[in-house]
Design an enzyme around this catalytic site. Sequence first.
Site, PDB file in Angstrom:
ATOM      1  N   GLU A   4      75.494 -58.706  10.375  1.00 16.94           N
ATOM      2  CA  GLU A   4      76.584 -57.970  10.898  1.00 16.94           C
ATOM      3  C   GLU A   4      76.312 -57.925  12.565  1.00 16.94           C
ATOM      4  O   GLU A   4      77.336 -57.450  13.089  1.00 16.94           O
ATOM      5  CB  GLU A   4      76.789 -56.689  10.242  1.00 16.94           C
ATOM      6  CG  GLU A   4      75.607 -55.626  10.212  1.00 16.94           C
ATOM      7  CD  GLU A   4      74.541 -55.891   9.358  1.00 16.94           C
ATOM      8  OE1 GLU A   4      74.148 -56.995   8.970  1.00 16.94           O
ATOM      9  OE2 GLU A   4      74.273 -54.843   8.638  1.00 16.94           O
TER      10      GLU A   4
ATOM     11  N   SER B  38      63.872 -59.249   6.741  1.00 21.45           N
ATOM     12  CA  SER B  38      62.675 -58.260   6.952  1.00 21.45           C
ATOM     13  C   SER B  38      62.074 -58.067   5.481  1.00 21.45           C
ATOM     14  O   SER B  38      62.653 -58.312   4.446  1.00 21.45           O
ATOM     15  CB  SER B  38      63.049 -56.793   7.396  1.00 21.45           C
ATOM     16  OG  SER B  38      63.859 -56.233   6.543  1.00 21.45           O
TER      17      SER B  38
ATOM     18  N   CYS C 246      60.892 -65.021  13.729  1.00 22.71           N
ATOM     19  CA  CYS C 246      59.952 -65.005  12.716  1.00 22.71           C
ATOM     20  C   CYS C 246      58.579 -65.769  12.904  1.00 22.71           C
ATOM     21  O   CYS C 246      57.536 -65.455  12.218  1.00 22.71           O
ATOM     22  CB  CYS C 246      60.466 -65.203  11.160  1.00 22.71           C
ATOM     23  SG  CYS C 246      60.912 -67.063  11.235  1.00 22.71           S
TER      24      CYS C 246
END
Length: 504
Positions: free
Chosen positions: A184, A234, A289
């Site tokens: 979002e 996550s 990441c």
Amino acid sequence: MTITDAPSTTNLPHWIGGRPVEGASGRTAPVYDPALGRVTKQVPLASEEEVAAAVASAKAAFPVWSGQSIAKRLAVLFSFRELLNARKAELAEILTSEHGKVLSDAAGEIARGLEVVEFALSFPHLTKGEFSQNVSTGIDVYSVREPLGVVGIISPFNFPAMVPMWFFPIALAAGNTVVLKPSEKDPSAANWMAALLTEAGLPDGAFTVLHGDKVAVDGLLAHPDVRSISFVGSTPIARYIYSTAAANGKRVQALGGAKNHMLVLPDADLDLAADAAVNAGFGSAGERCMAISALVVVDAVADALIAKIRERIATLRTGDGRRDCDMGPLVTREHRDKVASYIDAAAADGASVVVDGRDVQPDGDANGFWLGPTLIDRVPTSSSVYRDEIFGPVLSVIRVASYEEGVALINASPYGNGTAIFTNDGGAARRFQQEVTVGMIGINVPIPVPVAYYSFGGWKDSLFGDAKAYGENGFRFFTNEKAVTSRWLDPSHGGLNLGFPQNA
Ligand code: NAD
């Protein structure tokens, strides 16, 4: 509400049934331009009813899309590849305006996504089945792979175009229909790609964008018509997604967070290592990441390496990604403040802050979410600065006495996404590759993201599930195998036999 948080008049729609659909839940979230520090649009947050409508549309499209020949499906994907290649600058601007990464980095993200589209075009080769003739007298066995049905993708903020493209080109090539729930925080790239897929000839409903938060995610996890979930985000959320989706009987791959170490041995080329540490530590403001956040240096060369890194940091320009800068802002003010709080934590834990990113003079609006490159030396491994995934431009140096101490440190981490070794000793590099418990390894390469025909994924808390993203793992994930045992009658058949089938 401050003036910068006032809702803008632009409302982003969902993309359902091949067209934009206004959100109807009454709930929205603000989307920021991080370099300007202000709200530019509102993204709708789907209700349970909207989840049901999105999945129903994808379900209705499944027989249409999966019923098309491989040639027709791939013609659509080929056309998508051509359109995306021609118009990638538009998408890069969208990425920069909502994520903050500099335009050249946004272009790099799109290029890596395009690679997977190209890999998906090798579907005809991947889908060839096996055939064994006369396994028993008059009996043949063969295997075919079929699409799953409606597949769900839930993606993170840091690669709003590339991470969805890790999955949907392969899922679509195989004949599945897709419901994508993007982050979002930077949702517009998903709508842009959905419109492009429609332009490329994808049937209505075969690709859906459902915006939302936990309500939308939980709706997809619970919906009986969603056959699989591909999640990237996550670690705590990945763990939740994995256990919930699996308990609901779905196929699931959930890629989690990371803390990537780069080990520098005394025989390394220190200029190469310094370039690599800066590129991998501060590219995309550390919001990757595969970013390097822990620089593990054998003590003998630590001072020399740190001096070289300092010199390079001094040349970096932090600012608005639409200008001539190296590093953009962080994605939200909240995230920027959280990352900055680790600099105080480092000092309190006895580390030495060599470069403090809070002092940066950005080339951009004063309201932007700025934090410059930060270098911290002698970070204790007990410190939250070492233990947490900070996900910002903070590079921690941990000094070790030897190769063995470095590898033991890396292997003790709960994460196992990426790692790199810098050395000119082939034997040490080979040993490292064998001894380290990490899924993706770089040897004198700091961000070892595998090309599309290998597969992407970490070990331990960086991946929950059996399948990595893209490559053959991705193809297998998005297809179900059938093994067929067949006999066409001939004069030798017949006879009752209630025993378990044996081959003869
Ligand atoms: P995040 O976990 O906050 O969000 C990821 C997705 O989960 C988003 O779509 C979000 O809307 C949804 N979500 C958030 N909270 C949820 C909840 N409580 N219940 C259900 N859904 C929820 O991650 P992020 O901040 O968007 O992205 C950064 C993280 O993603 C980092 O940890 C990074 O390491 C990780 N990441 C991992 C990989 C990988 O390949 N391993 C790749 C990119 C990013």
